[in-house]
Enzyme design. Structure first.
Site, short mmCIF file in Angstrom:
data_model
loop_
_atom_site.label_atom_id
_atom_site.label_comp_id
_atom_site.label_asym_id
_atom_site.label_seq_id
_atom_site.Cartn_x
_atom_site.Cartn_y
_atom_site.Cartn_z
CB CYS A 46 -40.93 6.63 7.89
SG CYS A 46 -39.25 5.78 7.17
CG HIS B 147 -37.56 5.16 11.02
ND1 HIS B 147 -38.69 4.80 10.09
CD2 HIS B 147 -37.87 5.92 12.07
CE1 HIS B 147 -39.77 5.38 11.19
NE2 HIS B 147 -39.11 6.01 12.05
#
Length: 996
Positions: free
Chosen positions: A454, A827
């Site tokens: 990510c 994330h």
């Protein structure tokens, strides 16, 4: 005597009178009596019991039979013979069309009087065959319950040997066809009792004959896995599973999941129907069997089955949390389904609309069960927030609903996620993600997460949304001898023209991978961005240069043209320059060094340092269209930092040479001082946009991006161990160091240094401070005297000779957010928008500034949220408030685009000229063909997937009414007890909906 009894029973006397007469007849029956009279009385009592049209008549028949069976056993045994029982069982009793329903009750009643008779074994043999035949005829639940009651009371009648196994299998078939035809609560309770009797018989048989268990379970699986049944098998089958010993579970599941004869469709059908069993109120251990089978399928990597079943059933399981009677089992299954479904957010997101309503319902219930379930549900939700961060707009209502409930710590969350994952190998699930049918409604394309990538996806999307950079990359010619830039061009081209909802950046990842990164581990997106830009810059710089399509302006001097042509694309787009000056505080000698940069790394100032003390900062709150007055004299312009700035003492907080401003949407190009509050002319009453500032207002104690930049640009005292070696003094001396921007980049990248090393824990920790982000930033750029004179001679912007700094305005275009508390975990996702020139080049003839509000205002430009494969519409309000709602989600890397002005006019004009000449970038032939072929391939994949899914979905058990549980009137408090969602009882309709 039989005539007398019949006359009394059929008379119209009141029942109390009849009862007295009947009692006298019964007492007389206890006396010795001839065989013929006994036979007549037995026939009459049999008739009354089997065909009596009232309960009273049947009770009299029963009483007389019992008396004769007890006092006249020989006559009773002669009457109750094998031939008579066979006739009863095969032909029934009574007129055609009105056969008696009490034959089995009658046989059970009579058996107790012949158990010791010589004919007993013959009767038992007959009944063993006949009950098997009866079960094969699929009797009603009531009749099945009577058979079970008979066999439970008289186990000698249970079939033996092979017939016993067949009997168990056929009994399970019967249960699979049970249906409750009434919605009345009494009828439902009666139905549940009947089912319990039948399954209880199976338990009795299995206890004495364990060899019958596995064949019985095989039959059960055959029923629930069948794809040919017109109607779904009854949930009453759940009552069978509860009696299977748990020690057999591992072996049963292992055999099922490794049986090659069971197709995926059959397995999906079976597990789907088992999940429906969570609504069965009498089942024990059903949740354990469901979870065991789900784990078994994960062990053999049947992920397609698990995905389809989870997505089709999870909402139904969730809806059962409304009912206390099945809540515990449903919550166990829900926990496993969610915690194991870690490759995608789809399952969790299906529940988002329902969670707030369920929380309200459970709070209203106010029971121990509801309180415990709320705490477990909140823990589950926070696990999902942790696993699938990056959806602040979707999660905000859910977070509001559970804000008062306990929050688990990160270790607990990681433990739950770690022990329930289908597999520890994320690449095993790569082919199952994403399950997106079409492009996002935004028209943008996502990037597939290839295993903690990510960080790269967020950077790529931010670079892609930098439209000037994107167009330049897409305009590259074929054969440009830049391998990495070519791969980026292909990636950008697919993001621009692909029909897929998301594409895989695998090829670009392998080409741009920093060699020190650990595969599969989370990385620092800022570190990756620096490495990527440096690689692209060095690749072009070493001779593999971009073919220059842009035509240079004729006004450009040869020196400037030579300087511009020698820049790489990375330098043109992201390159800036900074002058670092160090002044010896003894001899006042100043040494300076200019260096290039592609991003500014901004440290957080100490907590006791007030960066907002100057009145020359325009607060973020004052956002709106503004006029900027031109300076009236040179005194307004900031000069040398050593003149304007007070030399800070050890106890003073240093001030920057020119404070960074956070502005609204205003005209650029003025060489001005930072604007004070009195210099801004905003008519709040007339300006509907002035209230927009409320949406981005930060608290007094929070920091802003301008605070961090001002701290970066403020002087630093070099003393003690950090003394400066002055060449003039030839010794270490106290000194002051200051950084000044001498050339503003076209795209300004700011990295907020949130990660620091903690020597106590030997780990990198994260600074979670909220930082308010201005949508418009005004940056001070040092201007050389000769440049200032040229600018003044051109008469464009009111600057005068002798000025040293000018303000360059930047518009926010991307924000990369890190969700988590460590750089090694968490994330990344990003907010982006496409910034374009919002003001015309140059000024009006009268020299007055022109309001930007006649163009598209900055905050009206659409924001997008990029989170791996998912792309959604968003807003600047969401950007501003994300940390307020989710404290671990903090802005990390910011992209600003320079508005057209003096310093940037060359690049802006050449970009604009290229846009007019070429329009949208035209891709070379090979790239266009590759995209076209992939789009055709995607359509073919879609058709194939649609056919496969249609086969799967058609095989899944239908459960069309699950949503009624959640869509009932939320304000309906009429139900106060029993099985209602509020208290565990009440209306029969809700109970029927639960079970059936």
């Amino acid at each position: 005597m039989d005539k007398i009894l019949e006359a009394v029973v059929m008379s119209s006397y009141p029942n109390n009178v009849k009862q007295g007469l009947v009692r006298r007849v019964i007492e007389a029956a206890k006396q010795p009596m001839d065989s013929e009279q006994c036979w007549s009385m037995l026939e009459l009592s049999t008739k009354l019991y089997l065909t009596g049209d009232t309960k009273y008549k049947r009770e009299i028949g029963k009483e007389v039979l019992e008396v004769y069976g007890h006092y006249h056993p020989e006559e009773f045994e002669e009457f109750f013979n094998v031939r008579f029982l066979l006739s009863l069982l095969q032909e029934g009793y009574g007129p055609l069309g009105k056969r008696s329903h009490y034959v089995l009750d009658y046989i059970q009643l009579g058996l107790q009087f012949v158990l010791e008779s010589p004919s007993a074994n013959s009767i038992f043999s007959l009944l063993r065959i006949e009950v098997l035949r009866k079960v094969c005829e699929r009797p009603s639940p009531k009749q099945c319950a009577k058979i079970s009651k008979l066999l439970t009371q008289h186990p000698q009648c249970i079939p033996t040997g092979k017939h016993q196994l067949l009997f168990c299998q056929q009994l399970i078939r019967c249960i699979g066809q049970f249906q409750c035809v009434s919605e009345g609560e009494e009828e439902i309770m009666e139905f549940l009792e009947q089912v319990n009797k039948v399954s209880g018989l199976l338990q009795r048989i299995w206890r004495t004959q364990t060899s019958a268990i596995l064949p019985s379970l095989k039959e059960l699986f055959t029923i629930i896995s069948s794809t040919e049944e017109q109607e779904a098998p009854s949930n009453a089958l759940a009552s069978v599973v509860q009696f299977v010993p748990l020690e057999l579970m591992d072996g049963v599941i292992r055999n099922l999941t490794n049986d090659d004869s069971i197709t995926d469709v059959q397995m999906m059908m079976a597990i789907g129907r088992m999940i429906d069993w969570v609504s069965w109120p009498l089942g024990k251990n059903i949740d354990k069997w469901i979870i065991a089978l789900l784990k078994g399928l994960a062990a053999v990597k049947k992920f397609s089955i698990l995905i389809e079943v989870t997505l089709s059933k999870i909402e139904k399981v969730f809806s059962k949390l409304l009912y206390p009677i099945v809540r515990e089992g449903a919550l166990s299954v829900l926990q496993y389904m969610l915690l194991s479904f870690q490759h995608s957010h789809e399952a969790f997101h299906l529940l988002l609309p329902h969670i707030p309503r369920l929380v309200v319902s459970l709070k209203k219930e106010d029971s121990n069960s509801a309180t415990s379930s709320l705490e477990q549900l909140a823990e589950l939700i926070h696990c999902m927030f942790f696993r699938f961060s990056g959806f602040p707009d979707l999660y905000e209502p859910v977070l509001e609903a559970v804000k008062a409930l306990p929050i688990p710590n990160e270790d607990r969350i990681k433990h739950l996620l770690g022990q329930n994952a289908w597999t520890s190998q994320k690449n095993e699930l790569a082919c199952f993600y994403p399950r997106l049918a079409s492009k996002s409604e935004t028209g943008k394309i996502g990037l597939i997460n290839l295993g903690n990538t990510c960080y790269m996806n967020s950077i790529i999307q931010s670079l892609f949304m930098a439209s000037d950079f994107r167009h330049s990359v897409l305009n590259l010619t074929e054969g440009n001898s830049q391998p990495l830039m070519t791969k980026l061009q292909w990636l950008f081209a697919f993001l621009e023209h692909s029909q897929r909802p998301a594409i895989s950046p695998e090829s670009f990842l392998s080409a741009s991978w920093p060699p020190w990164f650990t595969p599969g581990a989370q990385q620092d997106c800022s570190e990756y961005l620096k490495y990527l830009l440096d690689r692209l810059h060095e690749e072009e710089k070493t001779g593999k240069r971009i073919y220059q399509k842009l035509k240079e302006s004729s006004l450009m001097s040869q020196a400037v043209e030579h300087h511009y042509l020698n820049k790489t694309l990375i330098e043109k787009m992201f390159g800036g320059k900074m002058m670092t000056k160090i002044r010896c505080l003894k001899c006042l000698n100043v040494s300076s060094r200019e260096e290039a940069f592609t991003d500014l790394s901004l440290a957080f100032p100490p907590l006791d340092r007030n960066m907002r003390g100057s009145t020359s900062i325009l607060p973020v709150e004052e956002i709106g269209p503004q006029f900027i007055d031109p300076p009236e004299n040179a005194g307004q312009l900031m000069g040398s930092p050593w003149i304007q700035r007070k030399v800070p003492m050890a106890s003073d907080s240093a001030a920057p040479s020119m404070l960074v401003e956070t502005l609204g949407f205003q005209e650029t190009g003025e060489a001005v001082t930072p604007v004070s509050g009195n210099d801004v002319r905003v008519d709040a009453a007339k300006d509907p946009l002035s209230t927009f500032g409320e949406q981005v207002c930060a608290s007094k104690d929070s920091r802003s991006v301008s605070d961090l930049i001002n701290y970066f640009l403020s002087p630093e005292r070099l003393t003690a161990e950090n003394k400066y070696h002055c060449e003039k003094c030839a010794s270490l001396q106290d000194a002051e160091k200051v950084a000044e921007l001498t050339e503003g980049p076209h795209y300004l990248i700011l990295t907020l240094l949130r990660f620091s090393f903690d020597p106590r824990t030997m780990k990198r920790k994260k600074i979670l401070d909220n930082v308010s982000i201005p949508v418009v930033l005004k940056l001070p750029i040092l201007v050389a005297p000769e440049e200032t004179e040229k600018v003044c001679q051109r008469g464009k912007d009111g600057a005068v000779p002798g000025s040293s700094f000018m303000s360059v305005v930047y518009d926010l275009c991307s924000v990369v957010v890190h969700s988590g508390i460590s750089s090694e975990s968490g994330h990344y996702y990003c907010y982006s928008r496409e910034c374009t020139d919002t003001v015309p080049h140059g000024q009006p003839p009268d020299g007055m500034p022109k309001l930007v509000s006649d163009k598209q205002l900055d905050f009206e430009i659409q924001w997008y949220l990029f989170n791996d494969t998912r792309v959604s519409f968003s807003s600047f309000e969401s950007v501003s408030n994300v940390t307020s709602f989710f404290p671990k989600d903090t802005a990390y890397v910011l992209f600003y685009r320079q508005r057209p002005g003096r310093q940037s006019c060359l690049l802006h004009e050449t970009l604009a000229e290229a846009g007019r000449l070429h329009g949208e970038p035209s891709l070379h032939k090979d790239l266009m063909e590759a995209i076209s072929k992939d789009n055709i391939l995607f359509l073919q994949e879609q058709e194939k997937e649609a056919r496969n899914r249609a086969a799967y979905i058609s095989a899944l058990p239908k459960s069309p009414l699950w949503w009624r549980d959640l869509d009932r009137d939320k304000d309906d408090d009429s139900s106060s007890g029993g099985c209602s969602p509020a208290a565990g009882g009440g209306g029969s309709g809700s109970f029927h909906g639960l079970v059936f």
